[in-house]
Design an enzyme around this catalytic site. Structure first.
Site, PDB file in Angstrom:
ATOM      1  N   LYS A   1       2.137   4.515   1.422  1.00  0.00           N
ATOM      2  CA  LYS A   1       2.606   5.145   2.712  1.00  0.00           C
ATOM      3  C   LYS A   1       2.708   6.210   2.696  1.00  0.00           C
ATOM      4  O   LYS A   1       3.116   7.235   2.545  1.00  0.00           O
ATOM      5  CB  LYS A   1       4.432   4.634   3.180  1.00  0.00           C
ATOM      6  CG  LYS A   1       3.944   5.271   4.821  1.00  0.00           C
ATOM      7  CD  LYS A   1       5.417   5.085   5.221  1.00  0.00           C
ATOM      8  CE  LYS A   1       5.303   4.850   7.148  1.00  0.00           C
ATOM      9  NZ  LYS A   1       4.914   6.845   7.479  1.00  0.00           N
TER      10      LYS A   1
ATOM     11  N   ARG B   1      -2.584   7.967  16.973  1.00  0.00           N
ATOM     12  CA  ARG B   1      -1.920   7.701  17.554  1.00  0.00           C
ATOM     13  C   ARG B   1      -1.419   7.779  18.890  1.00  0.00           C
ATOM     14  O   ARG B   1      -0.677   7.665  19.630  1.00  0.00           O
ATOM     15  CB  ARG B   1      -0.846   7.395  16.761  1.00  0.00           C
ATOM     16  CG  ARG B   1      -0.082   5.495  16.652  1.00  0.00           C
ATOM     17  CD  ARG B   1       0.747   6.030  15.688  1.00  0.00           C
ATOM     18  NE  ARG B   1       2.066   5.514  16.872  1.00  0.00           N
ATOM     19  CZ  ARG B   1       3.056   5.630  16.636  1.00  0.00           C
ATOM     20  NH1 ARG B   1       3.569   6.062  15.008  1.00  0.00           N
ATOM     21  NH2 ARG B   1       4.155   5.801  17.311  1.00  0.00           N
TER      22      ARG B   1
ATOM     23  N   ARG C   1       8.527  -7.227  15.460  1.00  0.00           N
ATOM     24  CA  ARG C   1       9.679  -7.268  13.942  1.00  0.00           C
ATOM     25  C   ARG C   1       9.426  -8.798  13.426  1.00  0.00           C
ATOM     26  O   ARG C   1       8.923  -9.467  13.416  1.00  0.00           O
ATOM     27  CB  ARG C   1      11.314  -7.505  14.838  1.00  0.00           C
ATOM     28  CG  ARG C   1      11.617  -5.852  15.719  1.00  0.00           C
ATOM     29  CD  ARG C   1      13.056  -5.688  15.372  1.00  0.00           C
ATOM     30  NE  ARG C   1      12.964  -4.409  16.010  1.00  0.00           N
ATOM     31  CZ  ARG C   1      13.436  -2.933  14.999  1.00  0.00           C
ATOM     32  NH1 ARG C   1      13.713  -3.376  14.057  1.00  0.00           N
ATOM     33  NH2 ARG C   1      13.914  -2.126  15.970  1.00  0.00           N
TER      34      ARG C   1
ATOM     35  N   GLU D   1       0.955  -1.401  -0.378  1.00  0.00           N
ATOM     36  CA  GLU D   1       0.062  -0.358  -0.002  1.00  0.00           C
ATOM     37  C   GLU D   1       0.876   1.462  -0.105  1.00  0.00           C
ATOM     38  O   GLU D   1       2.105   1.101   0.335  1.00  0.00           O
ATOM     39  CB  GLU D   1      -0.821   0.127   1.406  1.00  0.00           C
ATOM     40  CG  GLU D   1      -1.818  -0.563   1.142  1.00  0.00           C
ATOM     41  CD  GLU D   1      -2.717  -1.588   3.254  1.00  0.00           C
ATOM     42  OE1 GLU D   1      -2.220   0.364   3.125  1.00  0.00           O
ATOM     43  OE2 GLU D   1      -3.033  -2.426   3.100  1.00  0.00           O
TER      44      GLU D   1
ATOM     45  N   ARG E   1      -1.318   8.993  11.559  1.00  0.00           N
ATOM     46  CA  ARG E   1      -2.600   8.081  11.906  1.00  0.00           C
ATOM     47  C   ARG E   1      -3.483   7.653  13.269  1.00  0.00           C
ATOM     48  O   ARG E   1      -3.029   8.162  14.092  1.00  0.00           O
ATOM     49  CB  ARG E   1      -1.380   6.659  12.075  1.00  0.00           C
ATOM     50  CG  ARG E   1      -2.061   5.873  13.061  1.00  0.00           C
ATOM     51  CD  ARG E   1      -1.697   4.815  11.808  1.00  0.00           C
ATOM     52  NE  ARG E   1      -1.761   3.527  12.140  1.00  0.00           N
ATOM     53  CZ  ARG E   1      -1.182   2.238  12.309  1.00  0.00           C
ATOM     54  NH1 ARG E   1       0.426   2.280  12.460  1.00  0.00           N
ATOM     55  NH2 ARG E   1      -1.452   0.742  12.679  1.00  0.00           N
TER      56      ARG E   1
ATOM     57  N   LYS F   1       7.668  -1.145   6.841  1.00  0.00           N
ATOM     58  CA  LYS F   1       7.691   0.353   5.774  1.00  0.00           C
ATOM     59  C   LYS F   1       9.159   0.532   5.302  1.00  0.00           C
ATOM     60  O   LYS F   1      10.056   0.356   5.831  1.00  0.00           O
ATOM     61  CB  LYS F   1       7.456   1.567   6.750  1.00  0.00           C
ATOM     62  CG  LYS F   1       8.458   1.649   7.866  1.00  0.00           C
ATOM     63  CD  LYS F   1       7.892   3.376   8.951  1.00  0.00           C
ATOM     64  CE  LYS F   1       8.812   3.437  10.181  1.00  0.00           C
ATOM     65  NZ  LYS F   1       8.493   4.016  11.358  1.00  0.00           N
TER      66      LYS F   1
ATOM     67  N   GLU G   1      -5.346   6.473   7.996  1.00  0.00           N
ATOM     68  CA  GLU G   1      -4.491   7.953   8.054  1.00  0.00           C
ATOM     69  C   GLU G   1      -5.405   8.345   7.853  1.00  0.00           C
ATOM     70  O   GLU G   1      -5.901   9.173   6.704  1.00  0.00           O
ATOM     71  CB  GLU G   1      -3.724   8.092   6.902  1.00  0.00           C
ATOM     72  CG  GLU G   1      -2.115   8.814   7.620  1.00  0.00           C
ATOM     73  CD  GLU G   1      -1.403   7.720   7.841  1.00  0.00           C
ATOM     74  OE1 GLU G   1      -1.430   7.058   8.455  1.00  0.00           O
ATOM     75  OE2 GLU G   1      -0.103   8.726   8.156  1.00  0.00           O
TER      76      GLU G   1
END
Lengths: 539, 354
Positions: free
Chosen positions: A229, A249, A396, A227, A234, A403, A276
């Site tokens: 970024k 966020r 992780r 997608e 956010r 990103k 977003e």
């Protein structure tokens, strides 16, 4: 209060996360719920705002000590903290009374709000007669607002989970949103899990990591979706029963700043979207700067809505966390995605949009798409595994969101010091030193990697200069070390190994892209991410 | 004035001697044996007996020195010079110089708190006082030392119970012995860095009671690890030497200094604990000493000189002046700090970058 002062000093006096957790467990076990509630509020960033009595602290201190103002200012500059300076200068109290923290908060801190200067003076002077010297330091910080302690939110959650004997993720979720410092709310943090308890708060955000290594190392491209970024805020759009909320966020309720989004969010109750917030111009998303202007406006009253006209906000959804009141986070990405598409397909209003998937056949094609992102007004690409669930915090590896930002390299760094520039900027601290977290150390420490001159506009430069002056912790000649609290997004062209900085890395043409007031220092990038940007040869 | 600043330090023309010179001179009258006051290589030294003892241990056994008894004037040129206890460290002296009915007193470094390891401070009435001002800001007001020692011992006890070695960082001569005398040896074994051994011997010979200590080295490491306390200079931080004493749960560092009054200092050093214990006068100590001396002229040196001088001028209406020290660019303690090696308060001077 004394118990809290001891906790504050003890937390301040250790660098060990394990010890901090143990101290908090002790405190939560032994303190009254009404006090513990305030401590949770302070440590999770839900700090009360200032009471507007900061200037008064200095004036009152001068009157009490009889010191000349210049001497106070010398002390202030040696200490680097007004609250502490006043506490160190005041004569010790004759008798200290130990009042519970919540009583101090109610009667001596919150009572300052909205009363005249004379009443403020009376309240502060009386507080000084009952508080011991160390508690006064803490008190001043409470009076001034923005009270900070070097404890990560996660540490608080761990301690609470341990005290309550419940799952860590549950506590993290319960702490999401704005925690109200009441005894009842504190007890609710420790309750056993119940089905409806999360109705009024967002889910913990699932956070992304930078791509480490080559994109090919992610395996078959068919396992992944890509997608854009987006370079926005956010946020979660939460539609439940008869309320519509927008949570950033940074865990602020930002609905009032974006009334057009709230008005357009006519979705079935029991829906939570992750996405977003962007300002949308004629040719796509506008820069983050436009968003910040809107954020600074705080509240846009309804009649002004038309002013936004062409510059209206959009919510670009990229995930569905809840539908029909059911938590969908454990479902695979693909399944959440198709629910999201079905939900938004019925809508015509484009204020609530969907983040389109970027189709690609192989990694090299995707790399080419990524290179063109500047033209599309995005920062690069997001990569998500089709099978992955929506996790908690930063995961992780392959199950996390990745990103894949485009060059120039950018990352979020912590400002650790500054010195004045030259010429026009001789009196302004524009020559900034930045650091990233070295997480190989426990606890993580900040290592410097770049000096950058301000790329901020004049108003921001002045505001940053004021912040630096009031948050200096130490001075070395013209260089001021500041509290490691402010995060800036830096851009740079290249990276190489170097002994010039503590990190062992140096970057080429570093510059400040923007001041990330929305980001706490804990969430700035780390050394591993920075080192991951080294060219493959590694030198 | 009886003393004039020169490139070598303070010079007394009428007496033909220097006070605490920072370069080798023929005749040096020395206040105390810290490296920023006592310089090796002078022709002859006049100082208290204990100061000479420490200098011999630290510089050279064959140092040419004449001990001066407390309060007993000696004739130097046209001056009568006498030494009076300054309470800073063992043997530390104020230097009283009298010439043609004018009396000048150089305090050197001094403190007013009780300290079993140093001769108690004595007020010297004078016309001109040269005072130090290391902690010349009203934010510096020392807690009662006995309370500080209680806290240090409680911390040690707590660490020992948890299997963590306790490390007290402090200057090797003066502060270190004061710490040793204040530690409760019943808690565990005490180890000292090699640089403390020489000064310790001078203290014991002078009849100061210090607890039994081990030299902290490979042989004593097993004994000290975990339950022991180690006293060592700050420069030992982060070295392989200090790591060998780690207990099962590691070690905790405590920095013992007046600078620990300010929390930012503690964080800058990244120590686990700061203990506020200084061998210098705090703000109230400085002001009360100036008042008690009856001096009409006050020279201020070594620290917050400008601030204290301005305050004394405005508030006490005294004639004041700033006396240069050997440091270039001396400034308040939060800016450029004096180098660690030559200050007795161990001000951190860690390089940050570039």
């Amino acid at each position: 209060m004394r118990r809290f002062t001891d906790l504050y000093l003890a937390l301040d006096g250790t660098n060990s996360t394990a010890e901090k957790t143990a101290m908090l467990v002790d405190y939560f076990h032994s303190a009254p719920d009404a006090d513990a509630a305030w401590v949770v509020a302070f440590l999770t960033g839900n700090r009360p705002k200032g009471t507007g009595a900061t200037g008064l602290l200095r004036d009152l201190c001068l009157r009490h000590t009889g010191h000349p103002a210049w001497l106070f200012d010398e002390c202030r500059s040696a200490v680097g903290d007004l609250s502490e300076t006043v506490a160190l200068l005041l004569p010790p109290p004759d008798t200290a009374t130990d009042e519970p923290l919540h009583v101090v908060m109610r009667a001596r801190v919150l009572a300052l709000i909205g009363v005249d200067a004379e009443a403020k003076e009376r309240i502060i002077t009386e507080a000084w007669t009952v508080l011991d010297a160390e508690s006064r330091l803490v008190y001043h910080k409470l009076v001034r607002g923005g009270f900070r302690v070097g404890v990560q939110r996660k540490t608080v959650a761990k301690a609470l989970a341990k005290v309550a004997g419940v799952d860590l993720d549950l506590v993290v979720h319960r702490l999401t949103g704005r925690f109200r410092p009441t005894a009842a709310d504190f007890r609710r943090l420790l309750d056993p899990p119940s089905p409806d308890e999360h109705l009024d708060r967002p889910y913990p955000f699932f956070l992304a990591n930078g791509l480490e290594g080559e994109v090919e190392s992610l395996g078959p491209p068919t396992d992944w979706v890509a997608e854009e970024k987006w370079d926005g805020i956010r946020a979660q759009l939460i539609v439940r029963n008869d309320s519509i909320r927008l949570w950033s966020r940074g865990e602020e309720s930002i609905g009032p700043m974006f009334p057009e989004l709230v008005a357009a969010a006519q979705l079935p109750p029991g829906t939570v979207l992750d996405g977003e917030v962007l300002i949308w111009g004629e040719h796509g998303p506008r820069s983050f700067f436009e968003l910040q202007r809107r954020l600074n406006r705080r509240v846009a009253p309804a009649p002004q809505l038309s002013l936004f006209g062409e510059e209206s906000a959009r919510f670009i959804a990229y995930d569905l966390l809840e539908s029909d009141g059911i938590d969908r986070r454990p479902e695979p990405f693909e399944s959440r995605r198709s629910r999201l598409e079905r939900l938004l397909a019925q809508r015509t209003a484009d204020v609530i949009g969907i983040s389109p998937l970027v189709p690609f056949a192989d990694w090299s094609e995707l790399a080419a798409i990524r290179n063109g992102c500047a033209g599309r007004g995005t920062e690069g690409l997001m990569l998500k595994r089709r099978e992955s669930i929506y996790g908690v915090g930063r995961t992780r590896g392959e199950d996390g969101w990745i990103k894949w930002k485009v060059d120039p390299f950018t990352l979020d760094a912590v400002l650790i010091g500054a010195q004045p520039g030259s010429g026009r900027r001789a009196n302004l601290h524009t020559d900034c030193t930045f650091a990233v977290w070295d997480r190989r150390e426990e606890p993580a420490c900040l290592v410097t990697f770049a000096k950058a001159y301000s790329g901020l506009d004049q108003a921001e430069i002045e505001s940053l200069d004021r912040w630096i002056r009031t948050n200096t912790v130490a001075r070395r000649g013209p260089f001021r070390e500041v509290r490691p609290e402010q995060v800036f997004e830096l851009a740079f062209e290249g990276i190489q190994r170097s002994t010039r900085h503590r990190s062992g890395l140096a970057v080429r043409f570093p510059r400040i892209l923007r001041w990330r007031k929305d980001k706490p220092a804990d969430e700035a990038d780390d050394l591993e991410t920075l080192a991951g940007l080294l060219p493959a040869s590694g030198t | 004035m009886l003393l004039e600043p020169t490139v070598d330090g303070l010079w007394c023309e009428a007496g033909g001697f220097h006070v605490d010179p920072w370069r080798p001179v023929p005749l040096a009258v020395v206040t105390h044996a810290h490296a920023d006051h006592a310089t090796p290589g002078c022709g002859r030294y006049l100082a208290s007996e204990r100061t000479l003892d420490v200098m011999r241990v630290r510089f050279s056994k064959d140092l040419e020195g004449t001990p001066v008894d407390w309060g007993t004037p000696i004739e130097l040129g046209q001056c009568r010079v006498s030494l009076h206890p300054a309470g800073h460290v063992l043997g530390s002296a104020q230097i009283r110089i009298e010439c043609d009915a004018e009396v000048l007193c150089v305090t050197g470094d001094y403190k007013r708190e009780a300290d079993p390891t140093a001769e108690p401070f004595e007020v010297v009435p004078c016309d001109t006082l040269l005072t130090e001002s290391t902690f010349g800001l009203p934010i510096y007001r020392w807690p009662d030392p006995s309370t500080v020692f209680e806290r240090m011992n409680a911390w040690w006890r707590e660490n020992a119970a948890a299997g963590r070695t306790t490390v007290f960082l402090s200057y090797a001569f003066g502060k270190a012995q004061r710490i040793l005398a204040g530690l409760d040896a019943s808690i565990g074994p005490i180890g000292v860095h090699g640089s403390l051994v020489g000064p310790n011997s001078v203290y014991t010979r002078a009849g100061i009671r210090l607890p039994d200590v081990l030299r902290a080295d490979a042989d004593s490491a097993a004994t000290l690890a975990g339950g022991g306390a180690i006293v060592c200079p700050p420069s030992a931080t982060g070295t392989p030497w200090i790591r060998r004493f780690n207990g099962p749960e590691g070690a905790r560092m405590g920095f013992v200094s007046g600078w620990m009054q300010v929390r930012g200092r503690r964080r800058w050093r990244a120590v686990d604990r700061g203990f506020i214990l200084s061998d210098h006068a705090d703000w109230d100590g400085l002001i009360s000493t100036v008042r008690a001396s009856g001096a009409r002229r006050v020279g201020v040196t070594h620290g917050s000189s400008e601030v204290l001088a301005r305050y004394l001028q405005e508030k006490l209406e005294l004639e004041t002046f700033v006396v240069p020290t050997r440091y270039v660019g001396e400034s308040p303690p939060t800016s450029a700090a004096p180098p660690e090696a030559s200050t007795d308060e161990g001000v951190p001077d860690r390089e940050r970058e570039e």
